[in-house]
Scaffold this motif. Structure first.
Motif, mmCIF file in Angstrom:
data_model
loop_
_atom_site.group_PDB
_atom_site.id
_atom_site.type_symbol
_atom_site.label_atom_id
_atom_site.label_comp_id
_atom_site.label_asym_id
_atom_site.label_seq_id
_atom_site.Cartn_x
_atom_site.Cartn_y
_atom_site.Cartn_z
ATOM 1 N N GLU A 105 -2.569 0.269 -13.759
ATOM 2 C CA GLU A 105 -3.667 -0.142 -12.873
ATOM 3 C C GLU A 105 -3.064 -1.257 -12.267
ATOM 4 O O GLU A 105 -2.422 -2.457 -13.447
ATOM 5 C CB GLU A 105 -4.870 -0.242 -13.656
ATOM 6 C CG GLU A 105 -5.791 0.999 -14.610
ATOM 7 C CD GLU A 105 -6.109 2.048 -13.244
ATOM 8 O OE1 GLU A 105 -6.505 1.632 -12.303
ATOM 9 O OE2 GLU A 105 -5.427 2.758 -13.257
ATOM 10 N N GLU A 106 -3.243 -1.612 -11.238
ATOM 11 C CA GLU A 106 -3.467 -3.247 -10.224
ATOM 12 C C GLU A 106 -4.928 -3.740 -10.669
ATOM 13 O O GLU A 106 -5.684 -3.522 -10.153
ATOM 14 C CB GLU A 106 -2.488 -2.852 -8.744
ATOM 15 C CG GLU A 106 -1.405 -1.682 -8.918
ATOM 16 C CD GLU A 106 -1.076 -1.825 -7.022
ATOM 17 O OE1 GLU A 106 -2.114 -1.932 -6.142
ATOM 18 O OE2 GLU A 106 -0.285 -2.358 -7.123
ATOM 19 N N LEU B 186 0.600 -1.152 -0.223
ATOM 20 C CA LEU B 186 0.252 -0.371 -0.693
ATOM 21 C C LEU B 186 0.793 1.352 -0.200
ATOM 22 O O LEU B 186 0.730 2.527 -0.360
ATOM 23 C CB LEU B 186 -1.135 -0.051 1.157
ATOM 24 C CG LEU B 186 -1.913 -0.712 1.224
ATOM 25 C CD1 LEU B 186 -2.422 -1.096 2.656
ATOM 26 C CD2 LEU B 186 -3.114 -0.535 -0.168
ATOM 27 N N ARG C 90 4.168 1.215 -1.300
ATOM 28 C CA ARG C 90 5.163 1.332 -2.556
ATOM 29 C C ARG C 90 6.241 1.062 -1.940
ATOM 30 O O ARG C 90 7.145 1.945 -2.693
ATOM 31 C CB ARG C 90 4.812 2.502 -3.418
ATOM 32 C CG ARG C 90 3.207 2.558 -3.621
ATOM 33 C CD ARG C 90 2.686 1.337 -4.650
ATOM 34 N NE ARG C 90 1.435 1.539 -5.219
ATOM 35 C CZ ARG C 90 -0.057 1.384 -5.019
ATOM 36 N NH1 ARG C 90 0.565 1.094 -3.763
ATOM 37 N NH2 ARG C 90 -0.581 1.628 -5.914
ATOM 38 N N PHE D 298 3.682 21.191 -19.067
ATOM 39 C CA PHE D 298 2.847 19.866 -18.068
ATOM 40 C C PHE D 298 3.503 19.201 -17.547
ATOM 41 O O PHE D 298 5.208 18.840 -17.310
ATOM 42 C CB PHE D 298 2.194 19.095 -19.409
ATOM 43 C CG PHE D 298 0.493 19.117 -19.652
ATOM 44 C CD1 PHE D 298 -0.301 18.859 -19.212
ATOM 45 C CD2 PHE D 298 1.301 19.855 -21.452
ATOM 46 C CE1 PHE D 298 -1.713 19.565 -19.923
ATOM 47 C CE2 PHE D 298 -0.339 20.049 -21.421
ATOM 48 C CZ PHE D 298 -1.520 20.150 -20.929
ATOM 49 N N VAL D 299 3.648 18.467 -16.505
ATOM 50 C CA VAL D 299 4.009 17.683 -15.789
ATOM 51 C C VAL D 299 4.327 15.948 -16.289
ATOM 52 O O VAL D 299 3.212 15.960 -16.736
ATOM 53 C CB VAL D 299 4.254 17.112 -14.245
ATOM 54 C CG1 VAL D 299 5.028 16.533 -13.785
ATOM 55 C CG2 VAL D 299 4.353 18.774 -13.510
ATOM 56 N N ARG D 300 5.403 15.228 -16.763
ATOM 57 C CA ARG D 300 5.473 14.414 -17.518
ATOM 58 C C ARG D 300 5.847 12.882 -16.797
ATOM 59 O O ARG D 300 6.797 12.911 -16.047
ATOM 60 C CB ARG D 300 6.145 14.378 -18.385
ATOM 61 C CG ARG D 300 6.268 12.757 -19.663
ATOM 62 C CD ARG D 300 7.426 13.049 -20.692
ATOM 63 N NE ARG D 300 6.928 12.714 -21.739
ATOM 64 C CZ ARG D 300 7.285 11.441 -22.069
ATOM 65 N NH1 ARG D 300 8.287 10.722 -21.153
ATOM 66 N NH2 ARG D 300 7.247 10.507 -23.125
ATOM 67 N N VAL D 301 4.739 12.224 -16.733
ATOM 68 C CA VAL D 301 5.250 10.929 -15.462
ATOM 69 C C VAL D 301 4.852 9.872 -16.293
ATOM 70 O O VAL D 301 4.133 9.900 -17.352
ATOM 71 C CB VAL D 301 3.791 10.795 -14.870
ATOM 72 C CG1 VAL D 301 4.143 11.742 -13.763
ATOM 73 C CG2 VAL D 301 2.308 10.620 -15.268
ATOM 74 N N PRO D 302 5.216 8.001 -15.957
ATOM 75 C CA PRO D 302 5.558 7.237 -16.663
ATOM 76 C C PRO D 302 4.138 7.044 -16.598
ATOM 77 O O PRO D 302 3.439 6.597 -15.903
ATOM 78 C CB PRO D 302 6.570 6.050 -15.549
ATOM 79 C CG PRO D 302 6.937 6.937 -15.138
ATOM 80 C CD PRO D 302 6.636 8.308 -14.293
ATOM 81 N N ARG D 303 3.801 5.910 -17.838
ATOM 82 C CA ARG D 303 2.507 5.150 -18.029
ATOM 83 C C ARG D 303 2.250 4.507 -16.857
ATOM 84 O O ARG D 303 2.746 3.816 -15.800
ATOM 85 C CB ARG D 303 2.831 4.106 -19.403
ATOM 86 C CG ARG D 303 3.014 3.158 -18.840
ATOM 87 C CD ARG D 303 2.793 1.861 -19.999
ATOM 88 N NE ARG D 303 1.422 1.448 -20.028
ATOM 89 C CZ ARG D 303 1.198 0.313 -20.711
ATOM 90 N NH1 ARG D 303 2.157 -0.422 -21.013
ATOM 91 N NH2 ARG D 303 -0.202 0.080 -20.656
ATOM 92 N N ILE D 304 0.775 5.188 -16.647
ATOM 93 C CA ILE D 304 0.008 4.326 -15.347
ATOM 94 C C ILE D 304 -0.700 2.842 -15.113
ATOM 95 O O ILE D 304 -0.970 2.871 -16.379
ATOM 96 C CB ILE D 304 -0.895 5.547 -15.205
ATOM 97 C CG1 ILE D 304 -0.694 6.948 -14.987
ATOM 98 C CG2 ILE D 304 -2.158 4.985 -13.765
ATOM 99 C CD1 ILE D 304 -1.884 7.585 -15.080
#
Lengths: 99, 486
Positions: free
Chosen positions: A98-99, A17, A19, A90-96
């Motif tokens: 889902e669990e 939970l 991470r 924008f802030v760029r984040v790695p692909r999301i």
């Protein structure tokens, strides 16, 4: 030996939970430390608190509010300076995933 | 064959409404929509460590007003809680929300399904903060990366949770329409679903008719219009009915509505998703909502849609249909009342607004009404011109259109274009005689008893005068001249 307060499986669940990736040795260390904390909580529970209000805050204060007024923001550049990665504004984040 | 009619549909709705405050819930950044990405943030709404949130008083007042309008009990004490989960739209990894002690509980909202009002219970109204907005490169599944705009992060949100009292997809849409109208009347939310200032999730389960226990529920997300909510729920009700009839088990899960494909799709199972580990937000001290504060806010409540609809029926003698349509937005209802004050024929005004005005206006919301090129008094003036015989009703419709295009008032247009009705018998008599001379066959028909001939002849006179002749007078003049019917 008393029943353990927390199992290895519960430690793994909480770690997930949060991470946190823990090694087997770390998991066991966490388990025994959390176990000690929970044992202490058990001791606290022996106190009679029938006439004590549940407390979520240490200071006896309520209704701290501000008026609905706009104040200057951080410049976009300064804000984005903290982002690990950016793309345009924008802030760029790695692909999301889902669990 | 088993169909959905063998089952009772149980629906609960969660509405998220962005509050119309100037600044965010816990910091002074502006809430305006559509700014340059990441231009409306500060360390508080960016979730930087060590910052302290401070509650926006107006947001609390808006939520209390909403609670009162929904007949809720306003809790004397309430507090904020941290709701923990990881997602890139929320950098501090918890959302400040309310959990065990929400602001308001236990109210109701009345929905009117075909003249049969039903109360849908309201479980709770609580405050929280909105999260940032994600833009995916392609779809969520195929994206290699996502882009985040934190302008929305920290905008005040109000969550309104209904009890599982809604019994059909249609009723769900009615509930949402009624809820939206109340929020707009209160001035606490602009109700714009496209811009996301009003959002809805639904829980739906089925149970055999007559059963008292609830079935396993499914949560549906991603519905951005009332129509989509209704369609998604209709799809889901029939999907569940088929599954149950086939002896399958319904899995508790979250499904996304795919509007283009017309179905709901299971999100991959979120084993841990609901383990939010709520605890009281240590950075915010509790709220004590004094009765005096609530009473004072109660006095600021406007007349709400249901009351106003009722009043339009009783005070103006309008049919419920008219009253319902005219009270959908506060601005439209205000417009109506302003016209009626100047032209005291409520049903005539209603007809003109429903048929002419609403056909031209792009919507019935505050914005559309504010931009309406015909102010209420000008509509009243136009209707007065019909009443005093200056123009006919038919000409008035053309004048209305010209008023809408140019923003000019009715007398100006009527005067400039020479549209004043000809109500002078001697002037009309000449035209009537000409029409009679040119239409001998119609006169013959009339003699033989064909009553429609009169209407035809009136039409010919109207045509010859470009619609400017007073129809009553034309009728009279024709009847004086036509031979006796055999």
């Amino acid at each position: 030996m008393p029943e353990p307060k927390i199992t290895l499986k519960e430690v793994e669940h909480v770690a997930r939970l949060s991470r946190l990736e823990l090694s087997d040795a770390e998991k066991e260390r966490m388990r025994s430390q959390l176990d000690a904390i929970l044992t202490y909580i058990d001791k606290l529970r022996q106190l009679n608190t029938d006439n004590v209000e549940p407390t979520s805050h240490a200071i006896p204060m309520v209704n701290v509010m501000r008026e609905d007024a706009v104040r200057p923001c951080f410049p976009t550049e300064e804000m984005l300076a903290n982002a690990p990665e950016r793309e345009g504004d924008f802030v760029r984040v790695p692909r999301i995933i889902e669990e | 064959m088993t169909t959905t009619t063998d089952y009772e549909v149980i629906i609960g709705l969660e509405v998220h409404a962005q509050l119309l405050t100037r600044s965010k819930m816990f910091c002074g950044c502006p809430t305006a929509f559509g700014g340059v990405p990441n231009s409306q943030t500060c360390p508080v709404c960016q979730g930087m460590p060590g910052v302290l949130p401070v509650i926006n008083r107006r947001a609390v007042e808006f939520a209390i007003r909403t609670g009162l309008a929904l007949h809720c009990t306003i809790n004397a004490g309430c507090r904020f809680a941290r709701k923990h989960y990881f997602y890139p739209d929320m950098p501090k990894n918890y959302q400040i929300s309310q959990y065990e002690e929400p602001l308001a509980v236990d109210g109701w909202l009345e929905v009117d399904a075909d003249g049969a009002p039903r109360r849908v219970g309201i479980q709770r109204v609580h405050m929280e903060e909105d999260v940032g907005k994600l833009v995916h490169e392609g779809t969520l599944e195929t994206a290699r990366a996502s882009l985040v705009d934190f302008n929305r992060s920290g905008v005040p949100l109000m969550e309104i949770v209904s009890k599982p009292d809604v019994r059909s997809p249609e009723e769900a849409a009615l509930y949402l329409r009624a809820m939206r109208a109340i929020l707009i009347y209160l001035g606490v939310c602009d109700g714009n679903m496209e811009e996301g200032s009003l959002r809805c999730d639904a829980n739906i389960s089925l149970r055999p008719r007559g059963a008292t226990e609830y079935g396993v529920k499914v949560e549906i997300k991603n519905m951005n219009s009332f129509k989509n909510v209704q369609r998604a729920l209709e799809f889901e009700a029939s999907r569940q009915a088929k599954a149950l009839a086939a002896g399958e088990r319904i899995v508790q899960e979250t499904r996304l509505w795919e509007a283009e494909k017309d179905y709901t799709l299971s999100m991959r199972s979120k084993e841990y998703a609901h383990d939010y580990r709520y605890f009281p937000e240590p950075d915010l001290v509790p709220l004590r909502v004094a009765e005096r504060w609530v009473d004072q806010l109660r006095t600021t409540l406007p007349e709400l849609p249901a009351e106003r609809r009722q009043r339009f029926v009783s005070q103006y003698g309008l049919p419920p249909y008219d009253a319902d349509l005219l009270t959908q937005s506060r601005a439209l209802a205000d417009y109506y009342e302003a016209v009626v004050r100047a032209h005291a024929k409520p049903k005539v005004v209603s007809n003109w607004m429903m048929s002419e005005l609403l056909r031209e206006l792009p919507g019935d919301d505050e914005q559309a009404i504010a931009k309406c090129p015909i102010p209420p008094l000008n509509l009243a003036r136009l209707l007065a011109l019909i009443d005093d015989g200056t123009i006919s009703g038919k000409i008035a419709k053309d004048v209305f259109e010209k008023m809408y295009r140019s923003g000019e008032d009715a007398p100006t247009i009527v005067k400039r274009e020479g549209l004043v009705q000809v109500a002078d018998a001697s002037a009309l008599a000449a035209v009537v005689d000409q029409v009679l001379a040119a239409n001998a066959p119609a006169i013959e028909d009339w003699k033989k008893g064909k009553k429609q001939s009169l209407g035809f002849l009136v039409g010919q006179v109207m045509k010859a005068t470009q619609g400017k002749a007073n129809p009553t007078l034309v009728n009279q003049l024709l009847l004086e001249r036509l031979p006796k019917q055999s």
